[in-house]
Design an enzyme around this catalytic site. Sequence first.
Site, PDB file in Angstrom:
ATOM      1  N   TRP A 109      33.973  41.321  51.449  1.00  0.00           N
ATOM      2  CA  TRP A 109      32.843  40.930  50.335  1.00  0.00           C
ATOM      3  C   TRP A 109      32.860  39.666  50.110  1.00  0.00           C
ATOM      4  CZ3 TRP A 109      29.907  44.787  49.453  1.00  0.00           C
ATOM      5  CH2 TRP A 109      30.025  45.908  49.640  1.00  0.00           C
ATOM      6  N   ASP A 179      33.823  37.655  41.971  1.00  0.00           N
ATOM      7  CA  ASP A 179      33.482  39.135  42.126  1.00  0.00           C
ATOM      8  C   ASP A 179      34.752  40.070  41.758  1.00  0.00           C
ATOM      9  OD1 ASP A 179      32.661  41.745  42.969  1.00  0.00           O
ATOM     10  OD2 ASP A 179      32.263  41.127  45.082  1.00  0.00           O
ATOM     11  N   LYS A 203      33.859  51.064  40.587  1.00  0.00           N
ATOM     12  CA  LYS A 203      35.100  51.167  41.290  1.00  0.00           C
ATOM     13  C   LYS A 203      36.196  51.325  40.081  1.00  0.00           C
ATOM     14  CE  LYS A 203      33.101  49.783  45.049  1.00  0.00           C
ATOM     15  NZ  LYS A 203      32.924  48.441  45.521  1.00  0.00           N
TER      16      LYS A 203
HETATM   17  C1  LIG Z   1      31.835  47.572  45.908  1.00  0.00           C
HETATM   18  C2  LIG Z   1      31.863  46.184  46.001  1.00  0.00           C
HETATM   19  C3  LIG Z   1      30.601  45.313  45.978  1.00  0.00           C
HETATM   20  C4  LIG Z   1      29.476  45.975  46.206  1.00  0.00           C
HETATM   21  O1  LIG Z   1      28.951  46.680  44.868  1.00  0.00           O
HETATM   22  P1  LIG Z   1      27.359  47.230  44.896  1.00  0.00           P
HETATM   23  O2  LIG Z   1      27.304  47.893  43.569  1.00  0.00           O
HETATM   24  O3  LIG Z   1      27.504  48.375  45.917  1.00  0.00           O
HETATM   25  O4  LIG Z   1      26.346  46.272  45.063  1.00  0.00           O
HETATM   26  C5  LIG Z   1      30.865  44.074  46.080  1.00  0.00           C
HETATM   27  N1  LIG Z   1      32.172  43.594  45.897  1.00  0.00           N
HETATM   28  C6  LIG Z   1      33.314  44.197  46.036  1.00  0.00           C
HETATM   29  C7  LIG Z   1      34.432  43.466  45.618  1.00  0.00           C
HETATM   30  C8  LIG Z   1      33.130  45.465  45.867  1.00  0.00           C
HETATM   31  O5  LIG Z   1      34.318  46.286  45.895  1.00  0.00           O
END
Ligand SMILES: *Cc1c(COP(=O)(O)O)cnc(C)c1O
Length: 369
Positions: A109, A179, A203
């Site tokens: 990511w 993030d 998540k």
């Molecule tokens: C799932 C995830 C993303 C992507 O998220 P989307 O909602 O599909 O854009 C980005 N960063 C991390 C750490 C993730 O677990």
Amino acid sequence: MSTETLNQRCFNFSAGPAVLPELVLEQIRDEMLCLPGVGSSVLEISHRSKEFGHILNDARDRFRALFAVPESHDILFLQGGACLQNAMIPANLLVDAEQTGDYLITGSWGKKSSAEAHRFGNMHVAWNGDDDNFCRVPDSSEIHRSANPAFVHFTSNETIQGVQFHTEPDAGGAPLVADMSSDVLCRPVDIDKYGLIYACAQKNSGVAGVTVVVIRKDLLERCSDRLPLYLNYAKHSAADSMANTPPTFAIYVLGLVCKWLQDEVGGLQQMQAINEQKSNLLYDIIDTSQGFFQGHARTQDRSIMNVVFKTPNAELDAKFIAQAAAENMTTLKGHRSLGGIRASIYNAMPVEGVETLGNFMKDFLKANG
Ligand SMILES: *Cc1c(COP(=O)(O)O)cnc(C)c1O
């Protein structure tokens, strides 16, 4: 399979969209046809209605209280997932040609985030764990920031590799950007250390559709009027996340998840203790398996959300995953880029689910070790 089996909830180790607290699902079910006192479903009411206004304010207030977000920071509810944030961050904050967006790349990511920055300005890789197959976070001496970072970006939890920062990296005075898509609300965080935090909800905090952005208010001054309305943080802030129709249902669920964390769990300190208990249970089995189970991440950087490991070979991995599924533990297959096994044990995964997996692992070791 009997109807009863088909209707039984399994232990769902999906990386995302992922397990939700059962109490939240029950409340959604109970209110699906008609929100109490409203006469319509949350799916059917105007985002400008006073009823939805109450839902949005309640979700924001609960998130602020639970995550201890100070008044210096705004909370925005946006769409486009974490992926759109990877672009919005440099689009809004990387506006000075003399400055650089600094990225710590600890997994898949982080790599994706840094790739978007190129489109908007100068990107600098301050650390890259690629050579180590993304199994750890950097020590502070390994971080090489640029001379003039507009921000320093990191991924607090790499969902695919199961690598998590347990203390913030040093941004050297630049705004720290994180993030937190797969570990927001898993533990208390000192928000004062951050310029911006973003997290998609599917998540660890709700359902797909809403992405929470916590942004320090002074950074809003960087946002250029030339940006399209939807891509401009300042416009979303000025409109209280109602610049256009917000993801109403996902905001409603986020509010319910925050309420569950407040009322049932008792806050993020308690949640962290439970998450540590759950992840330690699995890591202890890995560590005492005499090399049968091999964890991916370096011990001190292991994630309390995504436990990533493998058995001695791919055939045994496949056998493990299939046998676990037959025992009602689903979605344990590792990400296709890494193989092996990944148990995502987010906030909503009950301790009982982790205990069941732990017992299965011990039995599997005995039968195949
Ligand atoms: C799932 C995830 C993303 C992507 O998220 P989307 O909602 O599909 O854009 C980005 N960063 C991390 C750490 C993730 O677990």
